[in-house]
Write a protein that holds these residues in place. Sequence first.
Motif, short mmCIF file in Angstrom:
data_model
loop_
_atom_site.label_atom_id
_atom_site.label_comp_id
_atom_site.label_asym_id
_atom_site.label_seq_id
_atom_site.Cartn_x
_atom_site.Cartn_y
_atom_site.Cartn_z
N ALA A 17 8.70 37.21 35.15
CA ALA A 17 9.33 37.64 36.41
C ALA A 17 10.21 38.86 36.17
CB ALA A 17 10.15 36.49 36.99
N ALA A 18 10.92 38.87 35.04
CA ALA A 18 11.76 40.01 34.70
C ALA A 18 10.91 41.25 34.44
CB ALA A 18 12.64 39.70 33.49
N MET A 19 9.77 41.05 33.80
CA MET A 19 8.87 42.18 33.56
C MET A 19 8.33 42.74 34.88
SD MET A 19 6.58 41.29 30.17
CE MET A 19 5.78 42.89 30.25
N ALA A 21 9.76 42.57 37.82
CA ALA A 21 10.86 43.24 38.52
C ALA A 21 11.13 44.61 37.90
CB ALA A 21 12.11 42.38 38.48
N ALA A 22 11.07 44.67 36.56
CA ALA A 22 11.29 45.94 35.87
C ALA A 22 10.19 46.94 36.18
CB ALA A 22 11.39 45.71 34.37
N SER A 23 8.97 46.46 36.28
CA SER A 23 7.85 47.33 36.62
C SER A 23 8.02 47.91 38.01
CB SER A 23 6.54 46.54 36.52
OG SER A 23 5.44 47.36 36.81
N GLU A 24 8.47 47.08 38.94
CA GLU A 24 8.71 47.57 40.30
C GLU A 24 9.86 48.58 40.32
OE1 GLU A 24 9.37 44.18 42.77
OE2 GLU A 24 7.36 43.35 42.45
N HIS A 25 10.88 48.32 39.50
CA HIS A 25 12.02 49.24 39.43
C HIS A 25 11.58 50.60 38.93
CE1 HIS A 25 16.21 50.42 39.07
NE2 HIS A 25 16.00 50.78 37.80
N GLN A 26 10.67 50.62 37.96
CA GLN A 26 10.18 51.89 37.43
C GLN A 26 9.54 52.75 38.52
OE1 GLN A 26 9.90 53.65 34.49
NE2 GLN A 26 11.39 52.33 33.48
N GLN A 27 8.95 52.11 39.51
CA GLN A 27 8.24 52.85 40.56
C GLN A 27 9.17 53.58 41.52
OE1 GLN A 27 4.94 52.95 39.97
NE2 GLN A 27 5.55 51.63 38.26
N ILE A 28 10.44 53.20 41.56
CA ILE A 28 11.35 53.83 42.52
C ILE A 28 12.35 54.77 41.84
CG2 ILE A 28 11.13 51.94 44.17
CD1 ILE A 28 13.90 50.94 43.24
N LEU A 29 12.19 55.00 40.54
CA LEU A 29 13.07 55.95 39.85
C LEU A 29 12.61 57.38 40.14
CD1 LEU A 29 13.50 54.19 36.39
CD2 LEU A 29 15.02 54.10 38.38
N THR A 30 13.52 58.33 40.03
CA THR A 30 13.25 59.72 40.42
C THR A 30 12.38 60.43 39.39
OG1 THR A 30 15.43 60.25 39.49
CG2 THR A 30 15.25 60.05 41.88
N LYS A 31 11.11 60.09 39.39
CA LYS A 31 10.11 60.67 38.51
C LYS A 31 8.74 60.26 39.03
CE LYS A 31 10.19 56.59 35.57
NZ LYS A 31 8.96 56.03 36.14
N PRO A 32 7.71 60.99 38.70
CA PRO A 32 6.35 60.51 39.01
C PRO A 32 6.05 59.23 38.24
CG PRO A 32 6.35 62.86 38.52
CD PRO A 32 7.70 62.35 38.13
N ALA A 33 5.39 58.31 38.87
CA ALA A 33 5.06 57.04 38.21
C ALA A 33 4.30 57.28 36.92
CB ALA A 33 4.24 56.17 39.15
N GLY A 34 4.75 56.65 35.85
CA GLY A 34 4.07 56.76 34.56
C GLY A 34 4.41 57.99 33.77
N ARG A 45 8.86 45.88 28.66
CA ARG A 45 8.75 44.84 27.63
C ARG A 45 10.11 44.24 27.30
NH1 ARG A 45 5.65 45.71 22.18
NH2 ARG A 45 6.17 43.49 22.08
N PHE A 46 11.11 45.10 27.12
CA PHE A 46 12.44 44.60 26.77
C PHE A 46 13.07 43.84 27.92
CE2 PHE A 46 12.00 46.83 22.89
CZ PHE A 46 12.95 46.28 22.02
N ALA A 47 12.75 44.20 29.15
CA ALA A 47 13.22 43.40 30.28
C ALA A 47 12.68 41.98 30.19
CB ALA A 47 12.79 44.05 31.60
N GLY A 48 11.40 41.86 29.84
CA GLY A 48 10.81 40.54 29.68
C GLY A 48 11.37 39.78 28.50
N MET A 49 11.65 40.48 27.40
CA MET A 49 12.19 39.81 26.22
C MET A 49 13.64 39.38 26.43
SD MET A 49 10.42 41.72 22.93
CE MET A 49 10.50 43.43 23.46
N GLN A 50 14.41 40.19 27.17
CA GLN A 50 15.81 39.85 27.40
C GLN A 50 16.02 39.05 28.68
OE1 GLN A 50 18.38 43.29 27.09
NE2 GLN A 50 17.89 43.61 24.93
N GLY A 51 14.98 38.95 29.50
CA GLY A 51 15.09 38.17 30.72
C GLY A 51 16.03 38.76 31.74
N GLN A 52 16.08 40.09 31.81
CA GLN A 52 16.95 40.75 32.79
C GLN A 52 16.32 42.06 33.24
OE1 GLN A 52 20.77 41.46 31.03
NE2 GLN A 52 19.94 42.46 29.22
N LEU A 53 16.66 42.48 34.45
CA LEU A 53 16.06 43.67 35.03
C LEU A 53 16.33 44.91 34.20
CD1 LEU A 53 14.64 45.22 37.34
CD2 LEU A 53 16.87 45.31 38.51
N LYS A 54 17.57 45.04 33.72
CA LYS A 54 17.97 46.24 32.99
C LYS A 54 18.40 45.87 31.57
CE LYS A 54 19.36 48.80 37.13
NZ LYS A 54 20.43 49.58 37.80
N PRO A 55 17.46 45.89 30.63
CA PRO A 55 17.78 45.51 29.25
C PRO A 55 18.66 46.57 28.58
CG PRO A 55 15.58 46.41 29.37
CD PRO A 55 16.06 46.30 30.79
#
Length: 352
Positions: A17-19, A21-34, A45-55
Motif C-alpha cells: 500500500a505504501a508503494m 501511494a508513493a507511486s501515485e505521489h511520483q505522478q504529481i511531482l513537478t517533472k515528467p513522469a518517469g 521501493r524504500f516507501a514499501g520497505m519503510q512502510g511510509q509515503l515519504k521514506p
Amino acid sequence: MSNLEWLTQAPKAIDQAAMSAASEHQQILTKPAGSLGQLEALAIRFAGMQGQLKPQINNIQVSIFAADHGLAGRGVSAFPQEVTAQMVSNFAHGGAAVSVLSKARGADFEVVNLGTVGPVADHPTVVQAVIASSTADCSQGPAMTDAQLALALNAGRERVLSAQEKGAELFIGGEMGIGNTSAASMIAAALTESTLEELVGPGTGLDNAGVRAKQAVLEEVMALHAAQLNTPLGVLQSVGGFEIAALCGAYLTCAQQGIPALVDGFICTAAALLACRMHPEVQEWLVFAHNSAEPGHRAMLQALQVQPLLNLGMRLGEGSGAVLAVDLLRSACLLHGNMATFADAGVADKSA
C-alpha cells in the motif's frame, strides 16, 4: 531464538500500500513522469520497505566483517594473511576507503573481528567476536565446523539487531579477508550455472599465471566437497568464510526485521546470493550498489536478475562501493519527499 532456529523465520512483507501511494505521489511531482529514472523506482521501493509515503535515510550502519581463510596457504592471493589484521587496524583508525566514505556520510561505523592470523588490538570501533584465527584449509576438509558456522551466522544477525536498536534505516555490510575472492568464486560456481574458468579473477592482484593456478586449486577444492554443495548451508560450511557467513546472516536478519540492506560487490553478493537461495523473499530487501570488475560478480547479478546502481570499475571490496551509493539512495528519497507537486507550485501538468 537460540542457535540457528531463526534461519527458518520468513522475511517481513513489503508494504504494498505504501508503494502504491508513493507511486501515485511520483505522478504529481513537478517533472515528467518517469524522468528521474531509477531514482523514482528507488524512492518507491524504500516507501514499501519503510512502510511510509515519504521514506528517509538518515541513520546508516556500516559493519565490516573481517576474517582469515585457511585456503590462503595454497597461494590463492597476492597478499599475505597478515594483511587482514593490518587492514582491521586501518579501518578502525579511519584510513581505509570505506572508513573515509562512511565518515563523510555520517554513518555509524564498526569492524567485526571474526578471527585473523595476526593480532587485532582493542579499539572503540572494533567488535571482538573471534571464532578462530581462520577457517580451516578447505582443500583438506570443510572450511567450518557446525559450531563455527553457527557462530558466524549469528555474528551477522547480532550486528543487525544492534543496528536496529540504534534506529538504523539502512544496513551496509563490508568484508576483509585475504583469500575471500576464492571463497566467493566457489560459492558462485556452486549456486549459478557458471564455471570456475568464467568466475575466477585476479582478486588482490594476481597475474594471469596466478589466476590459472588459483583456478586449479579451486577446482580441486570443489571436487573434494561435491557431495556437500547441494544446499546453501552446505556450500557455506564447505568453502565459505566466517565473514561471508556473517554477511549472509546479516542479510537474512535485515529481511526478517524489515531493514533495507545495500549490497557491495563480489564478496558481499556471494553472501547475498546464499541468503536469497535460503529465502527468495530476502531479495526484496536488498539493493545492489555497483558492478564489480571481478568477473564472477556479473554471473551472480545475472543469477539474481538485478541491475546494480553504479558501474565504476571498482573491485576494492570493504563495502566501499555500497557506501558510495548511499548518496543516490538519499537523493532519491529527498527528491520524492521534498519536490513540489504541480498543485503546490502552480504549474500546469500535461492534463491541464
